[in-house]
Write an enzyme that holds these catalytic residues in place. Structure first.
Site, PDB file in Angstrom:
ATOM      1  N   GLN D 125    -120.640  32.826  41.450  1.00 61.62           N
ATOM      2  CA  GLN D 125    -120.765  34.233  41.068  1.00 61.62           C
ATOM      3  C   GLN D 125    -121.416  34.305  39.691  1.00 61.62           C
ATOM      4  O   GLN D 125    -121.243  33.414  38.867  1.00 61.62           O
ATOM      5  CB  GLN D 125    -119.416  34.954  41.114  1.00 61.62           C
ATOM      6  CG  GLN D 125    -118.283  34.330  40.318  1.00 61.62           C
ATOM      7  CD  GLN D 125    -118.264  34.755  38.872  1.00 61.62           C
ATOM      8  OE1 GLN D 125    -119.130  35.500  38.411  1.00 61.62           O
ATOM      9  NE2 GLN D 125    -117.283  34.275  38.138  1.00 61.62           N
ATOM     10  N   SER D 128    -120.322  37.998  34.767  1.00 63.89           N
ATOM     11  CA  SER D 128    -120.092  38.244  33.336  1.00 63.89           C
ATOM     12  C   SER D 128    -121.299  37.935  32.473  1.00 63.89           C
ATOM     13  O   SER D 128    -122.165  37.144  32.841  1.00 63.89           O
ATOM     14  CB  SER D 128    -118.921  37.391  32.837  1.00 63.89           C
ATOM     15  OG  SER D 128    -117.736  37.782  33.456  1.00 63.89           O
ATOM     16  N   SER D 160    -118.330  30.744  37.566  1.00 61.71           N
ATOM     17  CA  SER D 160    -117.508  29.686  38.161  1.00 61.71           C
ATOM     18  C   SER D 160    -118.325  28.884  39.151  1.00 61.71           C
ATOM     19  O   SER D 160    -119.102  29.450  39.909  1.00 61.71           O
ATOM     20  CB  SER D 160    -116.309  30.293  38.915  1.00 61.71           C
ATOM     21  OG  SER D 160    -115.769  31.345  38.206  1.00 61.71           O
ATOM     22  N   GLU D 244    -109.865  42.672  50.828  1.00 62.98           N
ATOM     23  CA  GLU D 244    -108.481  42.316  51.132  1.00 62.98           C
ATOM     24  C   GLU D 244    -108.226  40.818  51.244  1.00 62.98           C
ATOM     25  O   GLU D 244    -107.131  40.355  51.021  1.00 62.98           O
ATOM     26  CB  GLU D 244    -108.067  43.016  52.416  1.00 62.98           C
ATOM     27  CG  GLU D 244    -108.946  42.660  53.601  1.00 62.98           C
ATOM     28  CD  GLU D 244    -109.100  43.836  54.544  1.00 62.98           C
ATOM     29  OE1 GLU D 244    -109.090  43.612  55.750  1.00 62.98           O
ATOM     30  OE2 GLU D 244    -109.223  44.978  54.068  1.00 62.98           O
ATOM     31  N   ASN D 362    -105.046  41.126  32.340  1.00 64.69           N
ATOM     32  CA  ASN D 362    -103.778  41.772  32.695  1.00 64.69           C
ATOM     33  C   ASN D 362    -103.507  43.000  31.829  1.00 64.69           C
ATOM     34  O   ASN D 362    -102.789  43.905  32.251  1.00 64.69           O
ATOM     35  CB  ASN D 362    -102.638  40.758  32.597  1.00 64.69           C
ATOM     36  CG  ASN D 362    -102.634  39.809  33.790  1.00 64.69           C
ATOM     37  OD1 ASN D 362    -103.573  39.817  34.596  1.00 64.69           O
ATOM     38  ND2 ASN D 362    -101.593  39.010  33.909  1.00 64.69           N
ATOM     39  N   GLU D 363    -104.088  43.046  30.647  1.00 62.15           N
ATOM     40  CA  GLU D 363    -103.938  44.248  29.822  1.00 62.15           C
ATOM     41  C   GLU D 363    -104.606  45.436  30.527  1.00 62.15           C
ATOM     42  O   GLU D 363    -104.044  46.530  30.594  1.00 62.15           O
ATOM     43  CB  GLU D 363    -104.582  44.056  28.437  1.00 62.15           C
ATOM     44  CG  GLU D 363    -103.770  43.159  27.488  1.00 62.15           C
ATOM     45  CD  GLU D 363    -103.847  41.691  27.837  1.00 62.15           C
ATOM     46  OE1 GLU D 363    -104.792  41.287  28.542  1.00 62.15           O
ATOM     47  OE2 GLU D 363    -102.944  40.925  27.427  1.00 62.15           O
TER      48      GLU D 363
END
Lengths: 351, 381, 351, 381
Positions: D125, D128, D160, D244, D362-363
């Site tokens: 991918q 970023s 990655s 999913e 997670n923020e």
């Protein structure tokens, strides 16, 4: 594989929620805490009419059950409204009597279960610490499971005591002691009384009762946690400090998000446990729901500030219950140990 | 760098210990948050005062012993280790008295301090209002000028001890409508039994009236009970809000004693192989020790003339979380029996629950730490 | 009572900080991780010249010590700059040899200590798990204290092994294994070699070495944590996301505030332990500083995002060290148990 | 409400288990993040594909078994329980393939999917960029229109698998200067060995090149490798970002298997009376079970036609913290020996450390939970 409540179960929850929401349950809680059981008993009758207690009673004894999933549905709502009284204990007593009957001892069930199902007889129960299923609990207290008391023995029509191989109907109880949750009244049933049953079946039935007590407690705790979260979300959106709603502070938002995560991951453990009724599943659900509820309670208190800390504001009804349920019917340490002993191995679904 | 007490300080410790050994009641008085307990605690304050142990850090002329910071810490350690009763006069001694020493007149000190030292007059704080919790500058209660004094009008709340106390002190808005909310406030003392005062006790989680609401309806306060200049109340209050013997250097003695009781409970009742609880007990004991040593370092800096800075926010978060962890651990150690409300641990737990909220919530303290100590950008608060 | 570093101690810290800050220490760390000890040894010599190792060596053996407070001051700076090599182990070896000498066995000290003090001989050390001072550690590993390895045995001029009552000078070592911290190289010293001393004094001296190892590790961990915090504060103030500095988010601010609290309350435990050198005080300082450093490391990694996770960005040098120090010379569980055994009782200051 | 599999699903489980029992290598291949390990994992993918186990949820025409959500979960459970190797083709299978099924052309699917299923072509991918981490809309890399296709220019990072992969996919800004940063992006596939591509591997904490930077200097991409309409890339990417079978329903099988290994490690190496560690092992085992059941509930809703909502943020926070707690517990169980980097637990720990950061920190997930699930006011982000 359809791991979802069905329409009927959701409607049952909604109807209990509506009924309890319109019944001024907080007033009944406060009266109960003061030793006045009248409003609480009225609530009890309405819950019984809705079939709540019958869910733990086999059809042969005028019940609808045993239906642990539906019972869990109901107890989430009981927790959500902080319903007072020995609700868990009545279910556990029913499970004990039903279990004895299945083991070939139907006498006590015939005599007592119909009145438990109908709501005529609230019941309470004192079990010994079941050494075979309870690893070390972190306390030297010989009655670690309940602190040696039966909940609301002063309000119960039936007080059952398991003592070794004997099941006793206690005749009375000792002085009522205060709990950290004022609506929980603690008393030790008198020893002796009437021997209802004896033999190895009693201990086996007691283990069944313990599983049902933990399941109902887990469900109640989840409801308590959901109520605390809901009230806090509402309050934090309304309360302003420094000119903005408290709920717009990121630290506040994250604490509430964490509370939601904890509660929403306790929920599937609860219903998974209700499906299997395996002791390890039930123990996992108990500790997870109770820890989530208590964590939410701490968040709720912190985000309410001083007002949450006052007896007259309703938040305290749920806060103190979250704390008390955490150690009732098996401390977190006991439940974690039982869950680990039974859950590990395989990585494949258990059901 | 050392942690050694001087021989004189050691002698002070020995004297305090001996007195406490002799006088601390074997059976503790009833809870401070009941009428009878409150009265019993007043008696205890009088007993302390009779031998000049009630306000050791005050000048001798007001009943103290001129104890410096180290001696005050030593006294507190001994006091709590001896299991002596809670201090009913704490609000007055740690909040009002420092303000009087700094901003009061000699007449005010002479009039107020002696009866405070003996517990004859117990003081309540009257800071908060329903819409002004951590955001204290948004106070609305008013002090209106009148002949020879002021009339107080408004509504105060979360007034600790006010259910049974005699007098109170707080900030009131004397010049409304100023643009900056910190301006135009006046610091006043008033009588809780004066005409126009209604005290409504508020039950704590456990139902005990640990604080009260105050409804003030044209309560007259003579000019002699204004501290500092009218309109300068914020400055007066803030200059001693971080008083070193009060909340800022909150006595490590209390947490050390509680940690010792927890360790003793662990030895008596704990299952030695339950390392999960043992680790929590250890963390509480280590935390109390850390708090003690942190305080000694802080005191050392103060004795060298450094001022109190934002590090008091570090204190606040640390002791309030330590206190709660300590009591939660004790309740967990008691297992299902921990639910019982009879015990001292349960009362201590309820008390500890308030710690992260009062005196500036821990959220606000963390904002202060991040902005003032770490230099992070000020966010919206 | 003056629980503050004096001017000289602060100047010592500042000079080490300046020296290490200008020495391109990260390059030395990376070289060390690759097995190239040259830049690390150059750094070692400069530290020795500054007197760092001499602080653990008695004056009789060309040292300046023992001066544990000053040693703690120095090791905070070593941690702050992630200095590679067996720095803790050299200090512990010095404490062992100095202890043996005090117990009437000066031979090994005379022979080895001067070169340890001067920086000529980096040393490493393998101690047995001292059963008498180490309650259960949560692992069945027989060499729980060090995982059975001696740090950087490939770079050490002196490899000491305590085996029961014997102190051995190992002749070589087994294969070098990678640590989670690439700058820590793990190898098991060969058994046998030269017997330097024997008798009950060896075990007593080993306990002394353990206390010094833990003190130095605690100081190093505190420095590691302070460096991680400082770098993260700086980065979060610089890095923008969604148009604002990351450091302006309240959740970020609170995590950094919590890291500062943890580190600043570890600091007095460290210096209190250095003053008393009591095993319980040292254990309390070790666990508290290491947990604070690791908690800060987790915060640092989270707030840096992906860049913190890369080997080429310097943050990883401190992150991996924080994790490795946590279990070195006594796991958190072991240290908590020792602290509890020694600290409780009295509520009065110990010194 | 039930958790029962149909007989056909049970038969599927049995078939998968039998195949895995026979084929999973006794000695795991070298780490995926090394050249030789990468090659070995390609061979394993080919072996899976030969018996149609590499992409069970795809249609049969592309090498799959048309497995529905439940069967996919079952397969994942069996796969991880068998200790089978990591999936080198995961980025393509879980991120690119769903996009092709929804937005690709038949020609693209026929060209791309078969070689993806066999591991012959491994995809990386390329989302970023240095200045666009969680704030993905601020991408700067460009796709410039040219004859018959596009020229890619810019700098991607945290890609990655790109150190060893063959091709990559990502978003590029094709219409710069638009007011809304989400507009004007195009979703493209490109060859990592094409002229103009420079791949610079980036070492992870443990030094292994788990990701890479991509420098793109006028890399030609033919029109046939644009997915969906040019300029619509954001919508194309987002419509399957919550796919999913990918990150949203991140396979519980992996965490269940890891929890089982942890429980086994505990039984083998743990001190039975060390309840501190026992409780953490129990929490990990319970957490894995909770995640499994949560996922079954989620899958049940999806099978009834409900869409994926913001509750995927609950998932993300939960699994990433579970994974980290699980590995930290294992390292602590190993004591000082846990420092050794040789073991699988150490590699798993390093992998788990990235969980709370990638795929939306997670923020940010907590912000989403608070705002979308709890309805709290949107703060500044």
């Amino acid at each position: 594989m359809r791991f979802l409540l069905d329409t009927e179960q959701r409607a049952f929850a909604a109807s209990l929620d509506a009924m309890l929401g319109s019944a001024d349950t907080p007033a009944a809680v406060r009266a109960w805490a003061g030793g006045d059981h009248v409003p609480g008993r009225a609530l009890w009758s309405r819950l019984a009419e809705a079939g709540v207690f019958a869910l733990a009673v086999p059809e042969a004894y005028e019940g609808l059950g045993p239906l642990p999933v539906d019972l869990a549905v109901a107890f989430v709502e009981l927790g959500r409204h902080a319903v007072p009284g020995p609700v868990v204990e009545t279910v556990a007593a029913a499970a004990l009597l039903g279990g004895l009957s299945a083991l070939g001892e139907p006498g006590p069930a015939e005599r007592l279960l119909p009145d438990l199902a109908s709501g005529k007889s609230p019941a309470t129960l004192l079990l010994p610490d079941p050494a075979e299923s309870s690893p070390r609990s972190g306390t030297a207290d010989p009655a670690a499971l309940s602190g040696g008391h039966a909940l609301d023995a002063d309000a119960a029509a039936v007080s059952l005591v398991v003592d070794g191989d004997g099941l006793w109907l206690a005749a009375g109880h000792g002085p009522v002691r205060a709990s950290l949750d004022p609506a929980r009244r603690l008393a030790r049933p008198d020893s002796g009384g009437e021997l209802l049953a004896a033999g190895p079946g009693v201990a086996r039935a007691a283990l069944r009762a313990l599983a049902w007590a933990r399941l109902a407690t887990a469900a109640q705790a989840l409801g308590v946690g959901l109520a605390l979260l809901g009230r806090t979300v509402e309050y934090a959106g309304r309360r302003t400090q420094f000119g903005v709603p408290v709920a717009s502070f990121q630290a506040v938002k994250h604490r509430l998000a964490d509370a939601l995560i904890a509660l929403e991951f306790a929920r599937p453990l609860l219903f998974g446990a209700a499906l299997s009724m395996a002791p390890a599943d039930v123990a996992a659900a108990k500790v997870t729901a109770c820890e989530a509820a208590y964590g939410t309670a701490r968040t709720a208190l912190q985000l309410h500030g001083a007002i949450g800390y006052t007896a007259e504001y309703d938040l305290s009804l749920w806060f103190t219950k979250a704390r008390a349920l955490r150690s009732a019917w098996g401390t977190p340490a006991v439940c974690r140990a039982e869950a680990l002993a039974g859950l590990s191995g395989g990585g494949r679904p258990r059901s | 760098m050392d942690l050694d007490l001087s021989p004189a300080d050691e002698a002070f410790r020995a004297e305090a210990r001996a007195w406490l050994d002799e006088h601390v009641p074997a059976v503790p008085p009833p809870s401070l948050e009941t009428a009878e307990g409150f009265a019993a605690h007043r008696v205890w304050e009088a007993e302390l005062a009779a031998d000049r142990w009630s306000v050791v850090s005050w000048p001798a002329e007001y009943g103290g012993r001129d104890a410096d910071l180290v001696r005050w810490l030593v006294f507190e350690e001994e006091y709590h280790a001896a299991g002596a009763p809670g201090r009913v006069g704490q609000n007055g001694v740690s909040l009002l008295a420092p303000t009087l020493f700094e901003h009061g007149t000699a007449e005010q000190r002479a009039r107020v301090l002696p009866s405070m030292a003996t517990g004859e007059v117990v003081w309540a704080q009257a800071w908060s209002e329903p819409e002004a919790g951590s955001d204290l500058a948004s106070l609305r209660s008013r002090a209106v000028r009148t002949d020879g004094g002021w009339l107080l009008r408004g509504h105060k709340t979360w007034s600790s001890r006010a259910a049974f106390a005699d007098r109170a002190f707080g900030l009131f808005r004397s010049e409304p409508g100023l643009e900056k909310p910190h301006r135009g406030l006046t610091y006043l003392m008033f009588d809780l039994r004066a005409p126009g005062v209604t005290v409504r006790p508020i039950g704590r989680l456990d139902g005990r009236p640990a604080f009260a609401e105050l409804f003030l309806d044209d309560v007259f306060v003579p000019d002699e009970d204004v501290i500092g200049e009218p309109g300068q109340g914020w400055r007066v209050a803030m200059s001693t809000a971080g008083n070193e013997r009060g909340l800022t250097l909150r006595s490590p003695g209390r947490f050390l004693a509680a940690a010792d009781r927890l360790a003793a409970l662990w030895r008596d009742r704990g299952d030695p192989s339950d390392t999960a609880l043992r680790e929590r007990v250890a963390d509480a004991v280590i935390g109390a020790r850390a708090y003690q040593l942190f305080t000694y370092a802080h005191a050392s800096r103060l004795l060298e003339g450094e001022g109190i800075g934002s590090e008091s926010s570090l204190n606040k978060v640390f002791w309030s979380e330590l206190d709660l962890a300590l009591h939660e651990t004790a309740l967990d150690l008691l297992g299902a029996g921990g639910e019982s409300a009879d015990g001292a641990w349960c009362e201590g737990y309820v008390f500890a629950l308030a710690g992260p909220v009062y005196a500036g919530t821990n959220e606000i303290q963390r904002d202060i730490i991040a902005e003032r100590l770490l230099g992070l950008p000020k966010g919206r608060r």
